[in-house]
Design a protein around this motif. Structure first.
Motif, PDB file in Angstrom:
ATOM      1  N   GLU A   1     180.720 -40.780 -25.345  1.00  0.00           N
ATOM      2  CA  GLU A   1     181.829 -41.653 -25.749  1.00  0.00           C
ATOM      3  C   GLU A   1     183.063 -40.839 -26.119  1.00  0.00           C
TER       4      GLU A   1
ATOM      5  N   HIS B   1     189.171 -44.829 -20.167  1.00  0.00           N
ATOM      6  CA  HIS B   1     187.886 -44.537 -20.813  1.00  0.00           C
ATOM      7  C   HIS B   1     186.726 -44.833 -19.849  1.00  0.00           C
ATOM      8  N   GLU B   2     186.759 -45.999 -19.231  1.00  0.00           N
ATOM      9  CA  GLU B   2     185.659 -46.375 -18.328  1.00  0.00           C
ATOM     10  C   GLU B   2     185.586 -45.459 -17.112  1.00  0.00           C
TER      11      GLU B   2
ATOM     12  N   HIS C   1     179.106 -52.523 -24.384  1.00  0.00           N
ATOM     13  CA  HIS C   1     179.534 -51.126 -24.277  1.00  0.00           C
ATOM     14  C   HIS C   1     180.699 -50.791 -25.204  1.00  0.00           C
TER      15      HIS C   1
ATOM     16  N   HIS D   1     183.936 -42.178 -17.793  1.00  0.00           N
ATOM     17  CA  HIS D   1     182.468 -42.195 -17.777  1.00  0.00           C
ATOM     18  C   HIS D   1     181.955 -41.874 -16.361  1.00  0.00           C
TER      19      HIS D   1
HETATM   20 ZN   LIG Z   1     182.357 -45.805 -23.336  1.00  0.00          ZN
END
Ligand SMILES: [Zn+2]
Length: 270
Positions: A189, A126-127, A229, A130
């Motif tokens: 997100e 996920h990170e 976050h 980004h």
């Molecule tokens: Zn995130």
């Protein structure tokens, strides 16, 4: 229109589209220089490392490194070509972040929530997503990165204090100002979830674990949690539903990875 002119028009259109579309096909406004953001991120990451306590627990360090390495290996150029840096901070906050240019920060608090390597891979995927989806640039381009944190950043980058150490708060607000720790927009997100699942699956981690992760996060997340976050994004039904909807696409990727012999042996040993 002659053939030559048509070709130029087509090529031009493709370039324009490529510049303004995210990995999941979302229109993106990108006006800032990636290089500039990467330089700011590098300074902030160094400030984090010299200010916040780094974990000295070998088991935790090895576990996080093992998972991060496996995921990063599966990225596409140019993200597979950069040297990703990883820092594990001894801190009980349930959080993690990634910065432009390939910096990953993990707080030991999140290791209490992630039950195994698959769930940690969901966080890391996920990170990283980004970063590969250029979400910080998108935020900066929208002018969203303003406020008090920028002042803290100026102090850190500009060396406002002679020889003085920066407080953890100053460093953290600088990171927040760069959009590295505060929640991104809903679209970003969701996109990080979708793209992150693909990364973890390609590396041989079970994408179904992301559902357990967000449910754990939701259960653990108190009502008065600080703005972090990850923890400010409750595992609402929509998010879980979105993750499950991706299984049809990501489970074959995961199975292929296993068939290819990708079976990262990263174990939580404590
Ligand atoms: Zn995130």
């Amino acid at each position: 229109m002659n053939a030559h002119k048509l070709l130029i028009t087509i090529v031009f259109s493709i370039v324009i589209a490529a510049c303004s579309t995210s990995p999941t096909g979302r229109p993106q406004l990108i006006t800032k220089s990636d290089a500039e953001l990467e330089a700011q991120a590098a300074s902030t990451f160094n400030a984090y490392r010299s200010t916040l306590p780094l974990s000295t627990d070998r088991r935790k360090i090895d576990f996080v490194h093992c998972v991060a390495q496996a995921v990063v290996t599966e990225l596409y150029p140019p993200y597979s070509d950069i040297e990703w840096e990883l820092a594990i901070f001894e801190d009980k906050q349930v959080n993690a972040f990634a910065m432009p240019g390939g910096k990953i920060g993990v707080y030991t608090g999140i290791l209490d929530i992630t039950e195994d390597e698959h769930q940690l891979a969901a966080v890391i995927g996920h990170e990283i997503a980004h970063v590969t989806a250029r979400h910080v640039n998108e935020r900066a381009s929208r002018g969203a990165l303003t406020g008090i944190g920028i002042e803290a950043l100026a102090v850190i980058l500009g060396g406002g204090y002679t020889g003085g150490a920066y407080t953890a708060n100053q460093v953290l607000s600088a990171g927040a100002a760069l959009g590295m720790e505060l929640p991104m927009g809903r679209g970003q997100e969701t996109e990080a979830d979708v793209v992150g699942l693909e990364y973890m699956a390609k590396a041989g981690f079970d994408p179904r674990a992301a559902v357990d992760l967000w449910q754990n996060m939701s259960a653990k997340n108190g009502k008065k949690a600080p703005p972090e976050h990850l923890s400010t994004h409750p595992a609402n039904e929509t998010r879980i539903e979105n993750l499950i909807n991706q299984w049809q696409k990501t489970l074959p990727i995961y199975n292929q990875a296993l068939a290819d012999g990708k079976n990262p042996t990263c174990k939580k040993t404590w």
